[in-house]
Write a protein that holds these residues in place. Sequence first.
Motif, short mmCIF file in Angstrom:
data_model
loop_
_atom_site.label_atom_id
_atom_site.label_comp_id
_atom_site.label_asym_id
_atom_site.label_seq_id
_atom_site.Cartn_x
_atom_site.Cartn_y
_atom_site.Cartn_z
N THR A 216 -5.21 1.14 -11.24
CA THR A 216 -5.25 1.94 -10.02
C THR A 216 -5.93 3.29 -10.24
O THR A 216 -6.22 4.00 -9.27
CB THR A 216 -3.84 2.12 -9.44
N LEU A 279 -2.75 -5.72 -3.92
CA LEU A 279 -3.63 -4.78 -4.60
C LEU A 279 -5.01 -5.40 -4.85
O LEU A 279 -6.03 -4.72 -4.70
CB LEU A 279 -3.00 -4.34 -5.94
N TRP A 319 -3.72 0.81 -0.27
CA TRP A 319 -3.08 0.16 -1.41
C TRP A 319 -1.94 0.96 -2.05
O TRP A 319 -1.11 0.42 -2.78
CB TRP A 319 -4.13 -0.10 -2.50
N ASN A 320 -1.87 2.25 -1.80
CA ASN A 320 -1.12 3.18 -2.63
C ASN A 320 0.38 2.92 -2.66
O ASN A 320 1.02 2.99 -3.72
CB ASN A 320 -1.41 4.60 -2.14
N GLN A 323 1.35 0.11 -5.00
CA GLN A 323 1.28 0.51 -6.41
C GLN A 323 2.53 1.28 -6.83
O GLN A 323 3.11 1.02 -7.88
CB GLN A 323 0.03 1.36 -6.67
N SER A 347 -3.54 7.59 -12.46
CA SER A 347 -4.44 7.38 -11.33
C SER A 347 -5.07 8.68 -10.85
O SER A 347 -6.22 8.71 -10.40
CB SER A 347 -3.71 6.69 -10.17
#
Length: 395
Positions: A216, A279, A319-320, A323, A347
């Motif tokens: 990521t 992801l 996407w965060n 994650q 990240s």
Amino acid sequence: MSQRWAILAVIMLAQTVANIGPLGIPAIASLIRDDLELTLTQAGSFLSVYYLGPVAMSFFAGMLADRWGTAKTLVLGQALIAGGLLAASAAGSYGVLLALLGLAGVGYGTLNPASTTAAMSWFPPRQRATVVGLKQVGLPFGGMLGAALMPALALRLGWRWAIAAGALMIVVCAVLSASVYRDPPAEAPLRRAAGERGAVAAVLRSRDLWLVASATLVFAAMQTVWMAFLALYLQGVVGLALLAASRYLALAQAGGVLGRVAFGVLSDRTFGGRRRAPLVIAGCGSALCSLAIAFTGPAAGAWLLTPLALVFGFFGIGWNGVQHTLMAEIAGPRSAGTAVGLGLAISSLGVTLGPPVFGACVTAAGGYRGPWIGLSLVMLVGLGLLALVRERPRF
């Protein structure tokens, strides 16, 4: 039941307001560039320096949240962001501005792990990715508000007052957080366990945590390159005015708002608690968008730029939350904050390195097309690392 949703609302508000000022800065970068006589690479570096704070602070802030409690850490993070931005609004040189943005970034590195563990600690596993996705909506929603509001404020009052206004909003929100948010009763035993020897070492020894964090890093670099350079690209290559270009930046953030909710729901419901597949989908989508923007130019109209900005925001920003959830679940509840902090630290390194490297590539290539194409290809590295992650269904 109603208490947990009220708590989530406070967390979402804190996350949103904390991002209005910092993420609105790229939308007014051209004004700061003219005032301080900066180069293109310097004007694209503001977010990179801001995210040095999370690189340095996120891991330790996660440990702090696990041991000290999320309530105190939430307020501390907001106070640091507000102080850094307020001081940055008075900066008289590029170097001073960067140093103060870095201080504000330390505050964000403190706030973000705490807000994730706060959200997860109030909700059951079946809702975690959805809830963290909702919490993480604060970043693109705050960025959308910043991109929409700060150019108008900067054109009317000047860029310094625009940044100061963002800082003052955070002060108000910090007071509200201190008044309303409370840690759940079950968190106290976990804080004691987090202080036991070996808890941090277990996080640092986890192969899968390092793989997710490293993958990521690529996602974060791509996201921040778009946020830092989209308005500059649209003004310099497509030929749009400042306000028109900033609207597309706001559209990308709006797509991110939708993406963070959608990917959380997708992970919890469609994929039965699996986090890796969403992801991968996000990585593929954002790479295709970077490839598409490489072939735009002065003839690009709203019919192309509008869906492109929205779709990139959906995939490249959405996407965060997944994650964060994956990192916390791999580590377990006693070390969730530490794990999220590790993921944010790694990240955020991508956030810091991505824009200046991209800006240097644009300067060296004499244009944006090659660097945009290269950015899309770099995503293959992130997807390859994700393929190595071992994941178990959570429910």
